[in-house]
Every structure is written in structure tokens, then in C-alpha cells.
Design a protein around this motif. Structure first.
Motif, mmCIF file in Angstrom:
data_model
loop_
_atom_site.group_PDB
_atom_site.id
_atom_site.type_symbol
_atom_site.label_atom_id
_atom_site.label_comp_id
_atom_site.label_asym_id
_atom_site.label_seq_id
_atom_site.Cartn_x
_atom_site.Cartn_y
_atom_site.Cartn_z
ATOM 1 N N GLU A 90 0.780 -1.723 0.330
ATOM 2 C CA GLU A 90 0.396 -0.085 0.092
ATOM 3 C C GLU A 90 1.468 0.999 -0.058
ATOM 4 O O GLU A 90 0.228 2.015 -0.318
ATOM 5 N N THR A 92 2.869 1.598 -3.347
ATOM 6 C CA THR A 92 1.845 2.176 -4.246
ATOM 7 C C THR A 92 1.533 4.133 -4.187
ATOM 8 O O THR A 92 1.461 4.594 -4.956
ATOM 9 N N ARG A 102 -3.666 6.168 8.154
ATOM 10 C CA ARG A 102 -4.586 5.985 8.098
ATOM 11 C C ARG A 102 -6.154 5.377 8.675
ATOM 12 O O ARG A 102 -6.564 5.995 9.621
ATOM 13 N N ASP A 103 -6.910 4.998 7.521
ATOM 14 C CA ASP A 103 -8.657 5.461 8.033
ATOM 15 C C ASP A 103 -8.883 3.974 8.770
ATOM 16 O O ASP A 103 -7.750 3.550 9.449
ATOM 17 N N THR A 135 -10.892 1.221 8.644
ATOM 18 C CA THR A 135 -10.230 -0.270 7.757
ATOM 19 C C THR A 135 -9.208 -0.377 7.761
ATOM 20 O O THR A 135 -8.762 -1.247 7.361
ATOM 21 N N LYS A 160 -6.617 1.415 6.074
ATOM 22 C CA LYS A 160 -6.276 1.481 4.538
ATOM 23 C C LYS A 160 -5.674 2.994 4.529
ATOM 24 O O LYS A 160 -6.103 3.320 5.463
ATOM 25 N N LEU A 183 -3.705 6.316 3.662
ATOM 26 C CA LEU A 183 -3.644 7.491 3.019
ATOM 27 C C LEU A 183 -3.195 8.781 2.279
ATOM 28 O O LEU A 183 -3.445 9.471 1.821
ATOM 29 N N GLN A 223 -8.428 12.420 -0.445
ATOM 30 C CA GLN A 223 -8.644 12.142 0.908
ATOM 31 C C GLN A 223 -8.253 13.796 1.506
ATOM 32 O O GLN A 223 -7.782 13.600 2.414
#
Length: 147
Positions: A12, A15, A52-53, A55, A57, A59, A82
Motif C-alpha cells: 500500500e 502504491t 490510515r482510515d 479500516t 487503508k 491514505l 482524501q
């Protein structure tokens, strides 16, 4: 939202860094690119923060490269959908707080002149324009800042 220090060696995070490069690389000539690679981001003198959020993820992210004279902010990026939610400020605040805890009193950065949103963000966070520092030289594509 959770912001913490993590390894950048996660899919992540790779990315996020790839998206940052895809945005910045077309803006400037090759000699004006000053990003650092994954190996450099994983060195012991580098702090790497991830937002991270709920969940989990990723950000947003950012790094602080600590030296004996200052900390250099690098690889700040927030997913476009975001932005405006305070994620970048949270990441930068965590990096600066930990940098201070480790004895860093001065923070520097280089960003591109074609990134007015980034320049305005750093100014809102207390950074002011200055000349080149460290190994940087004058570059019409670069804006250098300090806090």
C-alpha cells in the motif's frame, strides 16, 4: 484516522509513493527530481509515518530524514480524494514531534514551484522560503523551505 510510524516496505505504501512519482515526474526535468528511493527510506535515520482510515487503508504518508543539523521532510503524499481532511498536517506534526524528541530543532524541505498547494500547505504549517541547503544547489524548479 490513525497515524503511526511504519515501514515503507508495504504494498500500500509503495502504491502511495508510486502515485506521488506519477504526479511529480512529468512536472519537472529529471535533474530537478529529488525524491528518495525505498532503500533510503528504510535507513535508521529516517522516520516514516502513515495515516490510515478506520479500516486500515493507507491514505497519506511522509518521511523525515534526520541529520545532525536538521530534519528533511520527504515523500509527503495524500490520496487526492482524501485531501483537505487534515491527514497531511497530522503526518507532518507526528514527524516534527518525533524529530524534536530526537533532538532536531530545524526542519527543511524542497518542493517544486509547480505545486502551489504544497507550498501553501507548508506555509500554513510554519515553513518559510529560504535558499538551498545541504547538497542542493540553486534550481529554478525548486522551492526550499525551513521551519
Amino acid at each position: 484516522m490513525n497515524i503511526s510510524f511504519e515501514s515503507p516496505r508495504q504494498a500500500e505504501i509503495v502504491t502511495l509513493i508510486t502515485l506521488l512519482d506519477e504526479y511529480q515526474v512529468p512536472l519537472y526535468p529529471a535533474e530537478s527530481h529529488h525524491g528518495i528511493d525505498m532503500e533510503a527510506l528504510c535507513q535508521p535515520n529516517v522516520l516514516f509515518a502513515v495515516a490510515r482510515d478506520g479500516t486500515g487503508k493507507a491514505l497519506a504518508c511522509g518521511a523525515l530524514v534526520l541529520s545532525s543539523e536538521y530534519g528533511e521532510v520527504k515523500r509527503m503524499f495524500t490520496l487526492p480524494d482524501q485531501r483537505g481532511l487534515g491527514l497531511a498536517r497530522g503526518v507532518l506534526t507526528l514527524l516534527e514531534e518525533e524529530g524534536r524528541r530526537r533532538g532536531c530543532a530545524r526542519f527543511m524541505l524542497e518542493t517544486g514551484y509547480l505545486q502551489p498547494e504544497a507550498i501553501a500547505f507548508y506555509e500554513r504549517c510554519g515553513y518559510r522560503k529560504r535558499g538551498p541547503f545541504g547538497d542542493y544547489s540553486e534550481d529554478p524548479n525548486s522551492i526550499f523551505m525551513q521551519k
